[in-house]
Design an enzyme around this catalytic site. Structure first.
Site, short mmCIF file in Angstrom:
data_model
loop_
_atom_site.label_atom_id
_atom_site.label_comp_id
_atom_site.label_asym_id
_atom_site.label_seq_id
_atom_site.Cartn_x
_atom_site.Cartn_y
_atom_site.Cartn_z
N GLU A 428 0.84 -1.21 0.00
CA GLU A 428 0.00 0.00 0.00
C GLU A 428 0.87 1.25 0.00
OE1 GLU A 428 -3.11 -1.22 -0.54
OE2 GLU A 428 -3.08 0.89 -1.05
C1 LIG Z 1 2.12 -9.67 0.08
C2 LIG Z 1 1.92 -8.50 -0.83
C3 LIG Z 1 0.64 -8.10 -1.15
C4 LIG Z 1 0.44 -7.04 -2.05
N1 LIG Z 1 -0.85 -6.69 -2.44
C5 LIG Z 1 -1.01 -5.83 -3.47
C6 LIG Z 1 -2.31 -5.62 -4.05
O1 LIG Z 1 -3.32 -6.16 -3.60
N2 LIG Z 1 -2.41 -4.81 -5.14
C7 LIG Z 1 -1.31 -4.18 -5.67
O2 LIG Z 1 -1.47 -3.48 -6.67
N3 LIG Z 1 -0.08 -4.33 -5.12
C8 LIG Z 1 0.10 -5.15 -4.05
N4 LIG Z 1 1.36 -5.33 -3.52
C9 LIG Z 1 2.48 -4.58 -4.06
C10 LIG Z 1 3.00 -3.53 -3.08
O3 LIG Z 1 2.07 -2.49 -2.94
C11 LIG Z 1 4.37 -3.08 -3.60
O4 LIG Z 1 5.26 -4.17 -3.40
C12 LIG Z 1 4.88 -1.84 -2.89
O5 LIG Z 1 4.07 -0.74 -3.17
C13 LIG Z 1 6.33 -1.51 -3.27
O6 LIG Z 1 6.56 -1.63 -4.65
P1 LIG Z 1 7.80 -2.52 -5.14
O7 LIG Z 1 7.71 -3.83 -4.47
O8 LIG Z 1 7.82 -2.54 -6.61
O9 LIG Z 1 9.06 -1.78 -4.60
P2 LIG Z 1 9.85 -0.58 -5.33
O10 LIG Z 1 8.89 0.42 -5.81
O11 LIG Z 1 10.79 -1.14 -6.30
O12 LIG Z 1 10.62 0.04 -4.10
C14 LIG Z 1 11.86 -0.51 -3.59
C15 LIG Z 1 12.39 0.40 -2.48
O13 LIG Z 1 12.66 1.70 -3.00
C16 LIG Z 1 11.93 2.69 -2.32
N5 LIG Z 1 11.42 3.68 -3.28
C17 LIG Z 1 10.92 3.46 -4.51
N6 LIG Z 1 10.54 4.61 -5.08
C18 LIG Z 1 10.80 5.59 -4.20
C19 LIG Z 1 10.60 7.00 -4.19
N7 LIG Z 1 10.08 7.63 -5.23
N8 LIG Z 1 10.98 7.68 -3.09
C20 LIG Z 1 11.51 7.05 -2.04
N9 LIG Z 1 11.71 5.72 -1.98
C21 LIG Z 1 11.36 5.00 -3.05
C22 LIG Z 1 10.79 1.96 -1.63
O14 LIG Z 1 10.39 2.61 -0.44
C23 LIG Z 1 11.41 0.60 -1.32
O15 LIG Z 1 12.14 0.66 -0.13
C24 LIG Z 1 1.56 -6.35 -2.59
C25 LIG Z 1 2.85 -6.75 -2.22
C26 LIG Z 1 3.04 -7.82 -1.38
C27 LIG Z 1 4.44 -8.24 -1.07
#
Ligand SMILES: Cc1cc2nc3c(=O)[nH]c(=O)nc-3n(C[C@H](O)[C@H](O)[C@H](O)COP(=O)(O)OP(=O)(O)OC[C@H]3O[C@@H](n4cnc5c(N)ncnc54)[C@H](O)[C@@H]3O)c2cc1C
Length: 587
Positions: A428
């Site tokens: 989220e």
């Molecule tokens: C169990 C689980 C359930 C989930 N359920 C859903 C769901 O129902 N629907 C859905 O759509 N998604 C869902 N997600 C996805 C989840 O919302 C994302 O994993 C999360 O938002 C982070 O995106 P990412 O994993 O691509 O990490 P990335 O975006 O690659 O981020 C990696 C790191 O970089 C940091 N970062 C990235 N961009 C920035 C920025 N601009 N400024 C500062 N820091 C930054 C982040 O804080 C993080 O520490 C789920 C994930 C999991 C693991």
């Protein structure tokens, strides 16, 4: 909390609040507590062990007992508490369903996520759906007969939604063909409901290849006829489910859209605004996950500390007749339990008060009141999500710590809470991204109107509490903390424009600092309520005195962190950003 701290009875003139008298709410929550304890809690540990299963045909079964429990959830109308009456909801204050959701999460977080995700989708359809879409989907989603999901994430696109590749091709009949792969979709496929209504972000042909080009679509798993009858399967399938650290009872799915039929929700390329409706509802729900899991971990740790005997009190044996005293005599164990207690009670007040702001934002008669509630909840939503889940996780690990080695052993259940709590900091929008939302968007919006009104609120309540001996000391400590927050805010204003990295480097500290002050305000209100009741001879004296001692603990042991956080913010970005990437090869 609801009567004396949140003061629900002061809002009886709001629509939906008339019938929500203290005895009605007590009865609902009493019954809700029984339901989660008897139906959801017994399948928490087993659901974690068994997890979900995906079959060859792409169908997914939830752990044993989930389906029967979900049927009871629907029959009991538990998902309908605060939903609008026009879609079959009970239209009770949001604050009541907030309290019930905490119970559900404590009993079984993975289960609670199935209706939890549907709530985000319902909120988006209520705000942005066409009347036809609302009539078609909402009644069955509100009742819980159908599930709902939020489909944002793709393999190459997490935080940065501009990178979305899923395509939506318009068709002659007004529908769209949706093609693409979504990953990590919670509750994306399961056997609890006959249908699942997916809300999907995608780009239409020619739309800008950035977040400005995103549109929102409603894509049912099974097509729904105009008469409401279920028809053919839509072209969306579950390609796999993730094996993950916690919430094993909730299916986290890869969803493949192969030309699935969907319909635009709201305006084309305005998907981000629609998504925020969904996300804001969900962020408050995720903040509650921190509270709910923290609470159940704490309750277990308290019981364990009462039963387990190790060592002697530093001041001499507390129970000389026994070979050892209980863990409760050790100040370091107390430190962990008191920290959890102070954080949980404060966070609960903040979540419930946040729920009330959501009610006021939509239901208050006066535009000024609606605006003020919208400002406050807008400002504090990333804080409730970020601080709430950071605390949820640290409380769960501290509760595990109280168990010593036994906390690490699966059969005691504590390690599950640690694993379950962890995800809430990540999804989220990670907590780092919540912090950026707070400093990058919310602070400056409308010329800083929201943060200024928050300052005013805290300052006026501190001033009002100074006349009472029981709350004067707390009020002056909170006032000092508010001063640190104001100084940190001023520092951002003077430095953030020239150097955006200074904002980014201090954002997390600022989110925590804001949360400490907001929870401080809640503790001030709790202390005031306890003092008022003690003076009036109402309520149970030990309970009220415990509130005052816990407030003091908060003021002495938690609130002082604001000073250090301010100093971190004022350190700026130089040391954070100073090294060349090559210097990170090995620490
Ligand atoms: C169990 C689980 C359930 C989930 N359920 C859903 C769901 O129902 N629907 C859905 O759509 N998604 C869902 N997600 C996805 C989840 O919302 C994302 O994993 C999360 O938002 C982070 O995106 P990412 O994993 O691509 O990490 P990335 O975006 O690659 O981020 C990696 C790191 O970089 C940091 N970062 C990235 N961009 C920035 C920025 N601009 N400024 C500062 N820091 C930054 C982040 O804080 C993080 O520490 C789920 C994930 C999991 C693991």
């Amino acid at each position: 909390m609801l009567d004396q701290v949140i003061g629900l009875d002061g809002y009886t003139c709001l629509p939906g609040f008339e019938g929500a008298t203290p005895d009605v709410i007590d009865a609902v929550l009493e019954e809700g507590g029984r339901f989660v304890a008897e139906v959801l809690f017994p399948i928490n540990l087993s659901g974690d062990k068994q997890g979900c299963t995906r079959h060859e045909d792409g169908s997914v079964t939830t752990p044993d007992g989930f389906k029967a429990a979900y049927r009871q959830f629907v029959e009991g109308g538990w998902g309908t508490l605060s939903a609008p009456a026009e879609y079959g909801g009970q239209a009770m204050p949001h604050v009541v369903s907030t309290a019930f959701q905490e119970y559900m999460i404590s009993a079984n977080m993975a289960f609670a996520m199935y209706p939890g995700l549907a709530h985000g989708a319902i909120a988006a359809l209520i705000a942005k759906g066409s009347p036809e879409q609302q009539a078609k989907y909402l009644p069955k989603m509100v009742s819980g007969e159908w599930g709902g999901t939020m489909n944002l994430t793709e393999p190459q696109c997490g935080t940065d939604l501009g990178l979305i590749r899923t395509r939506a091709e318009p068709q002659a009949d007004g529908s769209y063909r949706i093609t693409g792969t979504k990953i990590f979709i919670s509750a994306g496929e399961h056997d609890l409901t006959d249908n699942i209504i997916h809300l999907v972000l995608a780009k239409t042909p020619g739309a800008p290849d950035s977040s400005k080009g995103i549109s929102l679509f409603v894509v049912p798993k099974v097509m729904v006829g105009d008469d409401g009858a279920l028809g053919a399967r839509n072209a969306v399938t579950c390609g796999s489910i993730e094996h993950k650290m916690g919430i094993h009872g909730n299916a986290t799915c890869v969803l493949n859209y192969d030309g699935a039929t969907g319909w635009l929700v709201g305006e084309e390329m305005k998907g981000l605004a629609a998504m925020f409706v969904m996300m804001n509802a969900a962020r408050l729900g995720v903040g509650l996950q921190g509270l709910g899991v923290g609470e159940v971990a704490y309750q277990n740790a308290v019981q364990y500390a009462k039963d387990r005997r190790q060592g002697r009190a530093l001041t001499g044996p507390a129970e000389p007749g026994e070979k050892a005293d209980t863990l409760f005599v050790h100040p370091d164990v107390r430190r962990m339990l008191m920290e959890a207690k102070a954080q949980l009670e404060g966070l609960r007040a903040l979540c419930l008060w946040g729920g009330l702001q959501v009610d006021l934002e939509h239901r208050a008669a006066d535009e000024v009141d609606r605006q003020s509630a919208a400002d406050l909840i807008g400002l504090l939503t990333p804080v409730i999500k970020g601080l709430g889940t950071d605390w949820g996780y640290s409380i769960a690990t501290n509760a595990q710590q109280v168990y010593g080695g036994h906390g690490y052993i699966a059969e005691w259940g504590m390690e599950q809470y640690v694993r379950d709590a962890r995800i809430a900091q990540i999804y989220e929008g990670t907590n780092g991204v919540q912090a950026m939302d707070l400093v990058g968007r919310k602070l400056a919006q409308n010329g800083g109107r929201a943060v200024q009104s928050f300052f005013k609120l805290v300052a006026s309540e501190c001033a009002a509490a100074k006349g009472d001996d029981r709350t004067a000391e707390f009020a002056s400590r909170l006032e000092k903390a508010l001063g640190e927050m104001q100084a940190a805010t001023m520092w951002f204003m003077s430095n953030g424009m020239q150097n955006p990295n200074a904002l980014g480097a201090g954002a997390y500290s600022y989110m925590t600092l804001t949360g400490l002050v907001a929870v401080g305000l809640m503790w001030l209100r709790m202390a005031k309520a306890a003092s008022r009741m003690l003076a009036a001879g109402e309520g149970e004296v030990p309970f009220l005195e415990a509130k005052l001692v816990t407030a003091r603990f908060y003021a002495e042991r938690i609130l002082p962190d604001v000073g250090a956080l301010r100093r971190k913010i004022e350190g700026g970005a130089d040391a954070v950003m100073g090294l060349d990437e090559s210097m990170f090869a090995a620490a």
